[in-house]
Design a protein around this motif. Structure first.
Motif, PDB file in Angstrom:
ATOM      1  N   VAL A 221       0.850  -1.188   0.000  1.00 48.85           N
ATOM      2  CA  VAL A 221       0.000   0.000   0.000  1.00 48.85           C
ATOM      3  C   VAL A 221       0.883   1.235   0.000  1.00 48.85           C
ATOM      4  O   VAL A 221       1.868   1.312   0.750  1.00 48.85           O
ATOM      5  N   GLY A 222       0.550   2.183  -0.853  1.00 46.53           N
ATOM      6  CA  GLY A 222       1.311   3.418  -0.920  1.00 46.53           C
ATOM      7  C   GLY A 222       0.518   4.498  -1.599  1.00 46.53           C
ATOM      8  O   GLY A 222      -0.602   4.253  -2.094  1.00 46.53           O
ATOM      9  N   PRO A 223       1.046   5.709  -1.642  1.00 47.46           N
ATOM     10  CA  PRO A 223       0.308   6.825  -2.260  1.00 47.46           C
ATOM     11  C   PRO A 223       0.100   6.592  -3.749  1.00 47.46           C
ATOM     12  O   PRO A 223       0.987   6.090  -4.446  1.00 47.46           O
ATOM     13  N   LEU A 224      -1.063   6.953  -4.234  1.00 48.42           N
ATOM     14  CA  LEU A 224      -1.400   6.761  -5.651  1.00 48.42           C
ATOM     15  C   LEU A 224      -0.837   7.909  -6.476  1.00 48.42           C
ATOM     16  O   LEU A 224      -1.577   8.701  -7.083  1.00 48.42           O
ATOM     17  N   ALA A 300      -6.452   2.188   5.229  1.00 50.94           N
ATOM     18  CA  ALA A 300      -6.201   2.077   6.667  1.00 50.94           C
ATOM     19  C   ALA A 300      -4.711   2.188   6.930  1.00 50.94           C
ATOM     20  O   ALA A 300      -3.900   1.538   6.276  1.00 50.94           O
ATOM     21  N   GLY A 301      -4.336   3.040   7.859  1.00 44.49           N
ATOM     22  CA  GLY A 301      -2.925   3.263   8.146  1.00 44.49           C
ATOM     23  C   GLY A 301      -2.335   4.420   7.378  1.00 44.49           C
ATOM     24  O   GLY A 301      -1.163   4.752   7.579  1.00 44.49           O
ATOM     25  N   GLY A 302      -3.118   5.042   6.492  1.00 46.43           N
ATOM     26  CA  GLY A 302      -2.637   6.197   5.751  1.00 46.43           C
ATOM     27  C   GLY A 302      -1.870   5.818   4.497  1.00 46.43           C
ATOM     28  O   GLY A 302      -1.544   4.661   4.267  1.00 46.43           O
ATOM     29  N   TRP A 303      -1.602   6.828   3.675  1.00 45.85           N
ATOM     30  CA  TRP A 303      -0.910   6.577   2.413  1.00 45.85           C
ATOM     31  C   TRP A 303       0.507   6.066   2.624  1.00 45.85           C
ATOM     32  O   TRP A 303       1.009   5.267   1.836  1.00 45.85           O
ATOM     33  N   ARG A 435       4.564  -2.186   6.517  1.00 45.42           N
ATOM     34  CA  ARG A 435       4.518  -0.840   7.109  1.00 45.42           C
ATOM     35  C   ARG A 435       5.919  -0.225   7.118  1.00 45.42           C
ATOM     36  O   ARG A 435       6.920  -0.909   6.886  1.00 45.42           O
ATOM     37  N   LEU A 436       5.957   1.079   7.437  1.00 47.87           N
ATOM     38  CA  LEU A 436       7.189   1.849   7.273  1.00 47.87           C
ATOM     39  C   LEU A 436       8.042   1.894   8.539  1.00 47.87           C
ATOM     40  O   LEU A 436       9.272   2.006   8.445  1.00 47.87           O
ATOM     41  N   LEU A 437       7.428   1.824   9.717  1.00 44.90           N
ATOM     42  CA  LEU A 437       8.186   1.979  10.951  1.00 44.90           C
ATOM     43  C   LEU A 437       9.329   0.975  11.091  1.00 44.90           C
ATOM     44  O   LEU A 437      10.433   1.367  11.508  1.00 44.90           O
ATOM     45  N   PRO A 438       9.151  -0.323  10.768  1.00 43.21           N
ATOM     46  CA  PRO A 438      10.302  -1.233  10.880  1.00 43.21           C
ATOM     47  C   PRO A 438      11.488  -0.805  10.022  1.00 43.21           C
ATOM     48  O   PRO A 438      12.643  -1.027  10.414  1.00 43.21           O
TER      49      PRO A 438
END
Length: 459
Positions: A221-224, A300-303, A435-438
């Motif tokens: 999932v990422g920004p379109l 869910a979780g934002g872009w 997700r990005l945090l890791p």
């Protein structure tokens, strides 16, 4: 009625993206070429390591001495000093060279350069007089007047003046040797332990994947955004505005802020303010781009898929990813060194950390390298670039190209292959974790481990 403005707007965006891309590539090519003329941190790191080895030798257990300090640490320190061009050695290091070398020409060359530090000028003059057969007692009088000499310089300077081992024992020798031995042990054992653990984790992961016991990766999932948007963000915002234009505009402010600060602290302030100014344009552009996606349904979780909760699994994934990527990155760097030698171009921040003895300066450098850099770079490269490239080109190409751009952005030909491997590892963690945090944690672990090792071997 509406198709013409839309077409013009898209065409304008594409043209802006193309111009930004061409200019940014030109900047990066010039930066990579210039990196070949930049000094490598490797000789300075080797020099610091040999100094620690010589200091630590008396306090090390006999079984560990061959592994940690070698057969003759004095000769190894001399070799490390000779590997560095004379004009790159500081005042103290030139005096160490003059004290250690038995070559009259090398000693004369080391002593011929002016000593800027008034604290060390007495020792320089003592060594020069000793070349003219001055007595040891007379020469040592100048040496012992300077209690600010560190134990290594005092001991080696005394020996360089003809003193015996018994005459040249420093009063703090035992205390300094104990401290140096602890730092040397940590600097050697921590990376080796991490490499071994990382290799085991990597082999276990590969075995589980062969057995089909690794869970499938979640949807990416990422920004379109379009490739044009990404080019404007990275080439226009990150390179042209962040790396080229804004530093020119803020340089007077940086000079005012750092004016009057000691060398190390002033450099740290320049690095911190410079990095913040570099990040502002791309972050502003990204905010506008995400606001432009207002009509789209935000996942869910934002872009950007930060998804900070739960925190502990993210910390565990990031630490495990750092350990697993260490063996291939270190092997790639070793292989490049064997095949091509040291290509130079090290990040100047590394040598700042290595040489700094100012706690506040080290704190500011740590804030930049271990906190700000992972947050910003992961947001751009794994938060935006990887999803956009993967959606348009497929996951495989997305991983490789985002890793390549990440490596090139550091503007160092010598470090490009290891950074490419690191970028690929970070991208694969983004895909596997969802997700990005890791990724931020993994990047912070990499920079933090490097930072700690430099401090252990540094001033």
């Amino acid at each position: 009625m509406t198709s013409t403005p839309t077409g013009r707007r898209l065409s304008s965006k594409g043209l802006l993206a193309l111009i930004s891309l061409v200019l940014a590539m030109s900047v990066w090519v010039l930066g990579l070429r210039d990196s070949l003329s930049r000094d490598s941190v490797a000789p300075a790191l080797s020099l610091q390591q040999q100094e620690k080895a010589l200091l630590a030798e008396p306090a090390l257990p006999e079984p560990l001495k061959p592994l940690l300090v070698g057969a003759d640490p004095s000769a190894q320190l001399l070799d490390a000093l000779l590997e560095v061009p004379l004009d790159r050695l500081d005042d103290r290091q030139r005096l160490l060279l003059a004290s250690l070398t038995g070559d009259a020409v090398q000693r004369q060359q080391a002593l011929a350069l002016p000593i800027q530090s008034s604290d060390l000028q007495d020792l320089q003059q003592a060594l020069i007089r000793h070349q003219a057969d001055a007595s040891l007692s007379e020469a040592n009088a100048a040496l012992l007047k300077a209690p600010q000499f560190d134990p290594l310089l005092r001991t080696l300077g005394c020996r360089g003046l003809g003193g015996t081992a018994a005459q040249c024992i420093d009063p703090r020798a035992a205390e300094v040797a104990a401290l140096a031995s602890r730092r040397l042990l940590l600097a050697e054992l921590l990376p080796i332990s991490a490499l071994l653990l990382g290799a085991l984790l990597l082999l276990r992961h590969l075995w589980l994947r062969v057995r089909g016991r690794i869970p499938s990766w979640p949807p990416l999932v990422g920004p379109l955004l379009t490739p044009a948007d990404m080019a404007i963000l990275v080439a226009g915002g990150f390179v042209l505005l962040g790396e080229v234009l804004l530093p020119v505009l803020v340089s007077p402010l940086i000079m005012v802020i750092s004016q009057g600060l000691s060398g190390g602290l002033g450099q740290a302030v320049v690095v911190l303010v410079g990095y913040v100014s570099l990040a502002i344009p791309p972050l502003a552009i990204l905010k506008l781009q995400l606001q432009g996606l207002g009509d789209e349904e935000v996942p869910a979780g934002g872009w950007l898929q930060w998804r900070p909760s739960p925190v502990f699994p993210a910390l565990l994934q990031g630490a495990r990813g750092w350990l697993m990527v260490m063996p291939p990155v270190v092997f790639t760097g070793w292989l490049m060194g064997k095949l091509l030698g040291d290509q130079g171009g090290s990040n100047p921040l590394l040598e700042m950390v290595l040489r700094s003895d100012n706690p506040l300066a080290l704190l500011l450098l740590a804030l930049t390298a271990v906190v700000l850099a992972p947050l910003f770079e992961e947001l751009v490269f794994r938060g935006v670039m990887l999803p956009v490239l993967a959606r348009w080109l497929g996951r495989g190409w997305g991983v490789v190209l985002s890793g390549l751009v990440f490596a090139v952005a550091h503007l160092s030909i010598g470090e490009l292959p290891p950074l490419l491997v690191l970028g690929i590892g970070l991208a694969m963690l983004r895909l596997s974790s969802g997700r990005l945090l890791p990724c931020v944690v993994m990047h912070a672990c990499w920079n933090g481990a490097t930072f700690i090792n430099l401090i252990l071997l540094g001033s």
